[in-house]
Design an enzyme around this catalytic site. Structure first.
Site, mmCIF file in Angstrom:
data_model
loop_
_atom_site.group_PDB
_atom_site.id
_atom_site.type_symbol
_atom_site.label_atom_id
_atom_site.label_comp_id
_atom_site.label_asym_id
_atom_site.label_seq_id
_atom_site.Cartn_x
_atom_site.Cartn_y
_atom_site.Cartn_z
ATOM 1 N N LEU A 146 3.484 -1.108 3.075
ATOM 2 C CA LEU A 146 2.497 -0.627 2.120
ATOM 3 C C LEU A 146 3.096 -0.835 0.734
ATOM 4 O O LEU A 146 4.305 -0.700 0.547
ATOM 5 C CB LEU A 146 2.192 0.861 2.332
ATOM 6 C CG LEU A 146 1.485 1.265 3.628
ATOM 7 C CD1 LEU A 146 1.351 2.793 3.686
ATOM 8 C CD2 LEU A 146 0.118 0.615 3.740
ATOM 9 N N ASP A 147 2.245 -1.126 -0.243
ATOM 10 C CA ASP A 147 2.732 -1.243 -1.610
ATOM 11 C C ASP A 147 3.380 0.067 -2.039
ATOM 12 O O ASP A 147 3.034 1.143 -1.530
ATOM 13 C CB ASP A 147 1.576 -1.560 -2.567
ATOM 14 C CG ASP A 147 0.969 -2.928 -2.313
ATOM 15 O OD1 ASP A 147 1.634 -3.743 -1.643
ATOM 16 O OD2 ASP A 147 -0.161 -3.167 -2.776
ATOM 17 N N LYS A 148 4.262 -0.019 -3.003
ATOM 18 C CA LYS A 148 4.991 1.157 -3.476
ATOM 19 C C LYS A 148 4.048 2.291 -3.870
ATOM 20 O O LYS A 148 4.281 3.452 -3.533
ATOM 21 C CB LYS A 148 5.880 0.775 -4.659
ATOM 22 C CG LYS A 148 6.679 1.935 -5.238
ATOM 23 C CD LYS A 148 7.571 1.475 -6.368
ATOM 24 C CE LYS A 148 8.355 2.651 -6.959
ATOM 25 N NZ LYS A 148 9.242 2.206 -8.071
#
Length: 365
Positions: A146-148
């Protein structure tokens, strides 16, 4: 040093990556010269066939890698080992767990925490996985990312067998993920499919993606409006049918409805006034995937505080988001959703009354 041939299963997030880039990402101590030599001599193989550094990998493929070469005496350097986790880090990692069984964990990743390390990124989920090893022989393995700044459900395999199984589930598109997002303005079509190819934006070093009709990889995203706040913003359910980097963010920005808080793709227009948090409002709400031992893993992740407060501030009813079945071809009407919401609320109240009654009987006893 081991003299055994190594085997790796290509993960979902490495689908489409060049073989030489895979080494840069996963076996950073292996030089390009070594990779090229292994390929030239036939020692490097993908699914049993000879491979070259420029070959594109597919999720689920088996990569055969020779044993690491002995370092030259003058180039020898100490192996970098992971520092032991602190008690606070261990507690934090275990608090993220929302599902656990013999083959997998599902974590509820908070926004602001990277999934993997990188330049100037020392705090990340991968670095905390030692806290979840317990008595198992192998270290847990990330299956996807998942993106940050994206929160929510993140699947982690506990065994190599499970990692390979899940990788094939993602590459075969049998694994399903549902995201919730707040977007700017309201789409004229409330239930739509975005089909726009995505590629790296030149000059960004791969840190930013863009719609690329000529050279991009195929990407498909379905969106459905759950509720709207006038014409200002909408709460949507997003379902990716492909797994490109930043896919949901790029697609929503491309159709003129960037995700609230996503300045990278929406610019200044992605931020709302009226006390709405400037954090990104993209949450991996649900993940459903076949289990290696049979059955399914089907888990929902609770919203982070800033997202929940934004829903409340905009007058949205969080319960309505749960009224859309994952496999339903078309969304139910608002009247149907409210009917389902009322039935769900009634069930919850009834269960709580039962819990209070049981507690009262215990106290009397």
């Amino acid at each position: 040093m081991t003299d055994a041939v190594r085997q790796f299963t290509v993960g979902y997030d490495d689908d489409g990556i060049r073989l030489d880039r895979w080494f840069k990402r996963h076996l950073v101590d292996t030089s390009f010269t070594t990779v090229a030599k292994w390929a030239r001599t036939g020692q490097l193989r993908v699914d049993g066939s000879r491979a070259t550094p420029g070959d594109r990998l597919k999720a689920g493929q088996i990569l055969r890698v020779p044993p690491p070469e002995a370092a030259k005496p003058d180039a020898a350097r100490p192996k970098r080992e992971r520092a032991p986790l602190s008690e606070d880090q261990i507690a934090f990692a275990r608090e993220m767990v929302i599902h656990q069984d013999a083959q997998a964990f599902v974590l509820n990743k908070p926004p602001g925490l990277a999934t993997q390390g990188g330049t100037k990124t020392s705090e990340h989920v991968d670095g905390l996985l030692d806290a979840l090893q317990y008595d198992a022989e192998g270290r847990p393995k990330l299956v996807h990312r998942l993106d940050k700044d994206t929160s929510g459900a993140l699947l982690v395999a506990r065994t190599s067998r499970a990692a390979a199984f899940f990788a094939k589930a993602f590459s075969g598109r049998t694994a399903k993920k549902v995201y919730w997002a707040l977007i700017v303005d309201v789409p004229s079509i409330e239930d739509g499919m975005v089909e726009l190819p995505i590629g790296k934006q030149p000059g960004t070093g791969g840190e930013k993606m863009q719609v690329d009709e000529e050279n991009g990889q195929a990407a498909r995203t379905r969106y459905r409006v759950i509720e709207r706040a006038g014409n200002r913003t909408a709460w949507v359910e997003l379902q990716p049918f492909t797994g490109r980097t930043h896919q949901l963010r790029v697609h929503m920005a491309a159709i003129g409805h960037p995700i609230v808080g996503d300045g990278k793709y929406g610019g200044a227009a992605a931020f709302l006034t009226g006390g709405i948090s400037r954090k990104m409002h993209l949450h991996a709400r649900r993940i459903r995937v076949d289990h290696p031992d049979g059955g399914k893993i089907d888990v929902e992740a609770e919203l982070p505080t800033h997202f929940r407060e934004s829903l409340k501030s905009l007058g949205f009813d969080e319960m309505l988001g749960n009224m859309m079945p994952l496999d339903e071809p078309t969304p139910p009407s608002k009247a149907q959703m409210k009917t389902r919401a009322k039935a769900h609320a009634k069930t919850v109240r009834k269960a709580r009354r039962g819990e209070r009654r049981v507690r009262g009987e215990r106290e009397k006893a």
